[in-house]
Motif scaffolding. Structure first.
Motif, PDB file in Angstrom:
ATOM      1  N   TYR A  17       0.860  -1.177   0.000  1.00  0.00           N
ATOM      2  CA  TYR A  17       0.000   0.000   0.000  1.00  0.00           C
ATOM      3  C   TYR A  17       0.901   1.234   0.000  1.00  0.00           C
ATOM      4  O   TYR A  17       1.714   1.422   0.908  1.00  0.00           O
ATOM      5  CB  TYR A  17      -0.956  -0.033   1.190  1.00  0.00           C
ATOM      6  N   LEU A  18       0.742   2.037  -1.044  1.00  0.00           N
ATOM      7  CA  LEU A  18       1.620   3.179  -1.270  1.00  0.00           C
ATOM      8  C   LEU A  18       0.884   4.475  -0.990  1.00  0.00           C
ATOM      9  O   LEU A  18      -0.228   4.686  -1.477  1.00  0.00           O
ATOM     10  CB  LEU A  18       2.100   3.177  -2.731  1.00  0.00           C
ATOM     11  N   CYS A  19       1.534   5.318  -0.225  1.00  0.00           N
ATOM     12  CA  CYS A  19       1.025   6.653   0.077  1.00  0.00           C
ATOM     13  C   CYS A  19       1.769   7.620  -0.843  1.00  0.00           C
ATOM     14  O   CYS A  19       2.989   7.497  -1.015  1.00  0.00           O
ATOM     15  CB  CYS A  19       1.326   6.911   1.557  1.00  0.00           C
ATOM     16  N   ALA A  20       1.067   8.564  -1.467  1.00  0.00           N
ATOM     17  CA  ALA A  20       1.715   9.503  -2.382  1.00  0.00           C
ATOM     18  C   ALA A  20       1.104  10.887  -2.204  1.00  0.00           C
ATOM     19  O   ALA A  20      -0.112  11.019  -2.055  1.00  0.00           O
ATOM     20  CB  ALA A  20       1.559   9.032  -3.830  1.00  0.00           C
ATOM     21  N   VAL A  21       1.947  11.894  -2.236  1.00  0.00           N
ATOM     22  CA  VAL A  21       1.495  13.279  -2.065  1.00  0.00           C
ATOM     23  C   VAL A  21       1.622  14.022  -3.382  1.00  0.00           C
ATOM     24  O   VAL A  21       2.657  13.932  -4.058  1.00  0.00           O
ATOM     25  CB  VAL A  21       2.335  13.986  -0.976  1.00  0.00           C
ATOM     26  N   GLY A  22       0.575  14.741  -3.767  1.00  0.00           N
ATOM     27  CA  GLY A  22       0.621  15.555  -4.972  1.00  0.00           C
ATOM     28  C   GLY A  22       1.358  16.844  -4.689  1.00  0.00           C
ATOM     29  O   GLY A  22       1.013  17.567  -3.752  1.00  0.00           O
ATOM     30  N   LYS A  23       2.390  17.129  -5.497  1.00  0.00           N
ATOM     31  CA  LYS A  23       3.144  18.373  -5.321  1.00  0.00           C
ATOM     32  C   LYS A  23       2.496  19.496  -6.094  1.00  0.00           C
ATOM     33  O   LYS A  23       1.511  19.308  -6.785  1.00  0.00           O
ATOM     34  CB  LYS A  23       4.584  18.184  -5.798  1.00  0.00           C
TER      35      LYS A  23
END
Lengths: 117, 110
Positions: free
Chosen positions: B86-92
């Motif tokens: 499970y991958l957490c990703a933040v939009g820049k």
């Protein structure tokens, strides 16, 4: 199935060689992003193309380059391959160039597994 | 700098509930995404949070606190097929790119 296809599935190259990876985006999607994912790591953003122009780039050297064609399909080219380039290369397509929002969800292709010996 | 932290691995029992945490420090924030990735496959979208609070979607829920730089993914009624990373990703901001965590490998036991 996301409608995003990539070729080839697997590829083995040697150091110093060049490689071209291909991506066909989902129908109606005009934006393609490329990511490199090393084993056990999250994807790293390489660059993004919108309507045939690069409009965003991560921390990758110039030997990583790309193209987007009028039909929005895309290529990733890597010159002078290094051992550390061994990874899964993912492309993701979406519609629009704006800030990623819920309805701009990226759809990922199955990836190309590149091994550099 | 950019930093996204998640536990490397978690184990849970079929039918139970598990919470996967993610903390982030990024320059710019335009939402946090959770993706599921089965071994050898591409990531698939699970959820998106841009405002504080809980978003519920069936068995999966995602929570965000922007002031704390914190999110979690809650999985209920675990099934064997939920075994995945499970991958957490933040939009820049300006480049519209995603900054990804290394992923949490979730192992489900019968």
């Amino acid at each position: 199935e996301t409608g995003v296809t990539q070729s080839p599935t697997h590829l083995i190259k040697t150091r110093g060689q060049q490689v071209t990876l291909r991506c066909s985006s989902q129908s109606g999607h005009n934006t393609v992003s490329w990511y490199q994912q090393a084993l056990g790591q999250g994807p790293q953003f390489i660059f993004q193309y919108y309507r045939e122009e690069e409009n965003g780039r991560g921390n990758f050297p110039p030997r990583f380059s790309g193209l987007q064609f009028p039909n929005y399909s895309s290529e990733l080219n890597v010159n002078a391959l290094e051992l550390d380039d061994s990874a899964l290369y993912l492309c993701a397509s979406r519609n629009g160039q704006g800030i990623l929002r819920f309805n701009d969800t990226q759809y990922f292709g199955p990836g190309t597994r590149l091994t550099v010996l | 700098g950019q930093n996204i932290d998640q536990p490397t691995e978690m184990t849970a029992t079929e039918g139970a509930i598990v919470q996967i945490n993610c903390t982030y420090q990024t320059s710019g924030f335009n939402g946090l995404f959770w993706y599921q990735q089965h071994a050898g496959e591409a990531p698939t979208f699970l959820s998106y949070n841009v405002l504080d609070g809980l978003e519920e979607k069936g068995r999966f829920s995602s929570f965000l606190s922007r002031s704390k730089g914190y999110s979690y993914l809650l999985l209920k009624e675990l099934q064997m097929k939920d075994s995945a990373s499970y991958l957490c990703a933040v939009g820049k901001d300006s480049n519209y790119q995603l900054i990804w965590g290394a992923g949490t490998k979730l192992i489900i036991k019968p």
